[in-house]
Design a protein around this motif. Sequence first.
Motif, short mmCIF file in Angstrom:
data_model
loop_
_atom_site.label_atom_id
_atom_site.label_comp_id
_atom_site.label_asym_id
_atom_site.label_seq_id
_atom_site.Cartn_x
_atom_site.Cartn_y
_atom_site.Cartn_z
N ARG A 23 40.65 65.37 16.97
CA ARG A 23 41.14 66.08 17.47
C ARG A 23 40.43 67.00 17.96
O ARG A 23 40.43 67.31 19.55
CB ARG A 23 41.45 67.76 16.15
CG ARG A 23 42.27 67.63 15.21
CD ARG A 23 42.58 69.00 14.60
NE ARG A 23 43.37 69.72 13.78
CZ ARG A 23 43.39 70.63 12.83
NH1 ARG A 23 43.09 71.48 12.76
NH2 ARG A 23 43.94 69.99 12.12
N VAL A 27 41.77 67.60 22.17
CA VAL A 27 40.86 68.63 23.27
C VAL A 27 40.31 68.12 24.28
O VAL A 27 40.34 68.87 25.76
CB VAL A 27 39.97 69.70 22.30
CG1 VAL A 27 38.79 70.65 23.24
CG2 VAL A 27 40.41 70.50 21.49
N ARG A 30 42.04 67.22 28.05
CA ARG A 30 42.83 68.10 28.81
C ARG A 30 42.00 69.03 29.79
O ARG A 30 42.38 69.75 30.60
CB ARG A 30 43.47 69.26 27.69
CG ARG A 30 44.71 69.14 27.04
CD ARG A 30 45.28 70.16 26.02
NE ARG A 30 45.47 70.59 27.01
CZ ARG A 30 46.78 71.57 25.93
NH1 ARG A 30 46.04 71.85 25.29
NH2 ARG A 30 47.02 72.73 26.86
N HIS A 157 36.01 73.79 26.18
CA HIS A 157 35.77 74.35 25.01
C HIS A 157 36.36 75.74 25.33
O HIS A 157 36.47 76.67 24.07
CB HIS A 157 35.09 73.84 23.84
CG HIS A 157 35.28 74.14 23.12
ND1 HIS A 157 34.76 75.26 21.93
CD2 HIS A 157 35.69 73.22 21.74
CE1 HIS A 157 35.13 74.85 20.66
NE2 HIS A 157 36.30 73.90 20.77
#
Length: 223
Positions: A23, A27, A30, A157
């Motif tokens: 996961r 993230v 990208r 984030h």
Amino acid sequence: MPLPTIPIVRFSPDLSPTEGACRFFEVMNRRRSVREFSDRPVAPEVIEWIVRSAGTAPSGAHKQPWRFVAVSDPALKREIRVAAEAEEREFYERRATPEWLADLEPLGTDWHKPFLETAPWLIVVFKLAKTDDGCGVYYTNESVGIACGLLLAAIHHAGLSALTHTPSPMGFLAKILGRPPNERPFLLIPVGYPADGCRVPDLARKPLEEILAWNRPAASTHQ
Ligand SMILES: Cc1cc2nc3c(=O)[nH]c(=O)nc-3n(C[C@H](O)[C@H](O)[C@H](O)COP(=O)(O)O)c2cc1C
């Protein structure tokens, strides 16, 4: 005298290590460097949280040899843009080797840096050559490099974009920002939202097989 010790407080996501790692990769995969920013504001508290994350980085002998200067003042951003463009113009027109220019060509960059005024924030990262009270620091580049990696991850984030920018030599940043002599400019990182319709170079990242090696090759000749 060693510090007193405390129990480790683990981060235990409700996921297996494989799921958690996967996961996080999804993230981070990208994240892209952005060179066209919107002027949409970003609250100072976002910058504070991002810098707190950067400040969790490990560092040689825990010296934490970094300082992050957050710049939003339009007059200062303008001064930084003018000085950065002067260095960048010198670089693109004189200092860069033909090989370097050829390597940059696919990215389509040149000496114009309007994003230094458009982005709502510039985070100027300094490495400390000495601590603020004049003591030694160790593995400074490694430590500040790791902190910058965490900073970029935290920006991403938060749903924001950044550019890792190095308009070298970067001495002008210390001068414009009035920093003390123990602080040396390390990176200039515009932060904000990408401009509407922002596009980025369609580049490929090395596949795992090229960046990961296990143990040592069977027929290794290294001693
Ligand atoms: C140490 C470092 C210095 C960089 N300096 C510049 C720079 O001065 N100007 C720029 O446009 N991009 C700069 N970049 C961004 C790289 O061009 C970019 O990371 C690379 O093309 C990969 O694209 P990505 O970040 O979207 O994955 C720099 C990146 C790093 C890590």
